[in-house]
Motif scaffolding. Sequence first.
Motif, PDB file in Angstrom:
ATOM      1  N   THR A 181       0.635  -1.016   0.142  1.00 34.51           N
ATOM      2  CA  THR A 181      -0.056   0.042   0.060  1.00 34.51           C
ATOM      3  C   THR A 181       0.952   1.326  -0.006  1.00 34.51           C
ATOM      4  O   THR A 181       0.428   2.240  -0.529  1.00 34.51           O
ATOM      5  N   SER A 198      -7.609  -0.149  -2.105  1.00 31.37           N
ATOM      6  CA  SER A 198      -6.788  -0.679  -3.142  1.00 31.37           C
ATOM      7  C   SER A 198      -6.905  -2.378  -2.976  1.00 31.37           C
ATOM      8  O   SER A 198      -7.362  -3.231  -3.856  1.00 31.37           O
ATOM      9  N   THR A 212      -1.612   4.995   4.971  1.00 34.69           N
ATOM     10  CA  THR A 212      -2.277   6.037   4.248  1.00 34.69           C
ATOM     11  C   THR A 212      -2.131   7.368   4.869  1.00 34.69           C
ATOM     12  O   THR A 212      -1.774   8.209   3.956  1.00 34.69           O
TER      13      THR A 212
END
Length: 307
Positions: free
Chosen positions: A143, A183, A250
Amino acid sequence: MGRYVVRRLLQMIPVFVGSTLLIFLMVNVMGDPIAGLCGDKQCDAATAAQLKREFGLDKPVWQQYLTYMGNVFTGDFGTAFNGQKVTELMSTAFPVTIRLTIVAILIEIVVGITLGVITGLKRGRPVDTSVLLLTLVVISVPTFVTGLLLQLLLGVQWGWIKPSVSTDATFSELLVPGLVLASVSLAYVTRLTRTSIAENRRSDYVRTAVAKGLPRGRVITRHLLRNSLIPVVTFIGTDIGALMGGAIVTERIFNIHGVGYQLYQGILRQNTQTVVGFVTVLVLVFLVANLLVDLLYAVLDPRIRYA
């Protein structure tokens, strides 16, 4: 249904107590909060003893846990080492992460299920193979790599987005971070939906619906898709808590001051009250999400009944 809900709520109590106890023990036993509070310089013995008394760290761990749980049921999650209430940190962090999670879940549902239905109906064709390869690539790439690449291309080179999210963290600013967060889950939802659609497509009830002359769209939406979504809903329901708790990477990439950011700061500074408080709320999110998923089964499949 009511008796089932009551039984599930009662079952959640030992799970909640066991989960919070495990987290509390891990956080308090594996680190020295006073060392993190003092920073690079080591505290002298008198200061360390005073801080331990102030934060209740001089008591046995089991007594600290009982005191903490007693305060939790009154809405008091403790005080961070900087003197700020943990509930104040939650009031600013959770709304941001909830908005980020909503964006991620919507992307996961809309894009993942759509691609899964298309590939499930066209199994073995070029579009199916292409989507499978694409999802495999997405699952294989970490990620943080995906996030940094999108930040570099869309934010720095092309200027389509701001590289860092502002303190307001509006939904429009969270579209790209939400895509990064969702995702991997998006790829799993696509593959799971594809497999479920392909298997149920050969079922007798689908053949019967087609033999009756029902329109293709109605066969897919009312019969095939509805029964095929049960495993997908299970995954998405459990993924809600995972997305909120796993947003650390993130949020760090896009400078989002949410739950992940606060957890990272708490772990870095060995701030036990912050870490345990946030994880306690995340445990509740997991439990409630799983309960809602179980109740949603009866909506998707009328044959399921709860005693």
